[in-house]
Design an enzyme around this catalytic site. Structure first.
Site, PDB file in Angstrom:
ATOM      1  N   SER A  32       0.835  -1.205   0.000  1.00  0.00           N
ATOM      2  CA  SER A  32       0.000   0.000   0.000  1.00  0.00           C
ATOM      3  C   SER A  32       0.868   1.252   0.000  1.00  0.00           C
ATOM      4  O   SER A  32       2.021   1.220   0.455  1.00  0.00           O
ATOM      5  CB  SER A  32      -0.898   0.010   1.243  1.00  0.00           C
ATOM      6  OG  SER A  32      -1.514   1.272   1.434  1.00  0.00           O
ATOM      7  N   TYR A  42      -2.135  -1.133  10.307  1.00  0.00           N
ATOM      8  CA  TYR A  42      -2.292  -1.509   8.895  1.00  0.00           C
ATOM      9  C   TYR A  42      -1.058  -1.108   8.095  1.00  0.00           C
ATOM     10  O   TYR A  42      -0.497  -1.908   7.329  1.00  0.00           O
ATOM     11  CB  TYR A  42      -3.542  -0.853   8.332  1.00  0.00           C
ATOM     12  CG  TYR A  42      -3.727  -1.017   6.843  1.00  0.00           C
ATOM     13  CD1 TYR A  42      -4.255  -2.185   6.303  1.00  0.00           C
ATOM     14  CD2 TYR A  42      -3.396   0.013   5.965  1.00  0.00           C
ATOM     15  CE1 TYR A  42      -4.441  -2.332   4.937  1.00  0.00           C
ATOM     16  CE2 TYR A  42      -3.578  -0.120   4.594  1.00  0.00           C
ATOM     17  CZ  TYR A  42      -4.100  -1.288   4.088  1.00  0.00           C
ATOM     18  OH  TYR A  42      -4.280  -1.435   2.729  1.00  0.00           O
TER      19      TYR A  42
END
Length: 296
Positions: free
Chosen positions: A188, A201
């Site tokens: 990401s 995350y």
């Protein structure tokens, strides 16, 4: 047919989403308005993955669905692993089969090693082996501070995003080595720029970058390439299942392109990395993120 809404010429204002939220993760693609675009009307496969077999985790919806469908258009049969979103998984299966390829649905929590091993075994039994592994399944849970992240959330996030990737890859390696296959991991943009509300995350996504780089070196002599894709803000079920409705409505508007991306705007990266065109690439990360410069 897959949702293939037009985007050319649309302004950032027109790209605003309807205010919406979903109560739990994983989210449901069929409940999103508008539904994410799976593949462009004008996409034409050219046999880049002809005769190959791919296992796509989180393949029921979002980026995973687009990857599975685009792989099918490139000639691959696909096994998709998913947690429990049966309707979404069956829709992905329909779209893969509509493209003329076979699709196996595998349900279960890949964060459990025994489940991950069985999932890989099912795919190999069905198709005879695995040429491409796409590690894509993930979850995220925003919190206002580090102190608010409890042990359960931390463990769940790492189990879904990192442990599952280890377990599935370990189980698939014998087949990937035999077939000189490739692995594509989903990291990401948050791995590179961080996120104050998604600390755990972002940490998992940073781990995935290091996992990709390290594994690429470990498997180079076996002829297995390992790369990754680091999406920016992409319109997937994870978004309404994560953020409040007001934030969902303007999601992605802060990018240089002024909008969130569609899953199919990422999926081409996976096709390229899985294909012979990327035969000299390993340990690398591609960045479909709407124009953000993140140096990585």
């Amino acid at each position: 047919m897959a949702n293939k809404s037009k985007q050319k010429g649309e302004s950032s204002k027109e790209q605003q989403r309807r205010k919406q939220s979903q109560r739990r993760q994983p989210g449901r693609q069929g409940k999103m308005r508008p539904e994410p675009r799976v593949i462009r009307d004008d996409y034409r496969g050219s046999g880049k993955l002809e005769g190959k077999v791919a296992l796509v985790t989180g393949g029921d919806s979002g980026i995973g669905r687009s990857v599975a469908v685009m792989f099918a258009h490139e000639g691959a049969d696909v096994a998709i692993a998913y947690l429990e979103e049966q309707n979404d998984a069956e829709e992905t299966q329909r779209l893969v089969e509509e493209a003329g390829r076979k699709c196996l649905l595998i349900k279960g929590d890949l964060g459990r090693q025994a489940v991950a091993k069985r999932a890989v075994e099912k795919a190999i039994k069905q198709f005879g082996g695995i040429d491409v592994l796409v590690n894509n399944a993930a979850e995220q849970h925003p919190q206002d501070s580090l102190e608010a992240i409890d042990e359960k959330q931390l463990t769940d996030t790492f189990r879904s995003n990192v442990f599952a990737m280890f377990f599935v890859t370990q189980a698939a390696l014998p087949s990937l080595k035999q077939r000189k296959g490739s692995i594509v991991n989903t990291t990401s943009v948050t791995a590179y720029r961080g996120s104050p509300s998604l600390i755990d995350y972002a940490a998992t996504k940073g781990a995935i970058v290091s996992f990709t780089r390290s594994l690429s070196q470990a498997l180079a002599s076996d002829g297995v390439r390992v790369n990754a894709v680091a999406p920016g803000p992409i319109w997937t079920p994870l978004i309404p299942a994560t953020f409040p409705a007001e934030k969902v409505a303007t999601f992605g508007g802060q990018t240089p392109l002024g909008r969130a991306g569609e899953p199919d705007e990422c999926a081409g990266c996976y096709v390229f990395l899985a294909s012979p065109e990327a035969s000299y690439m390993t340990g690398q990360v591609l960045h479909p993120n709407g124009g953000e410069i993140i140096n990585g």
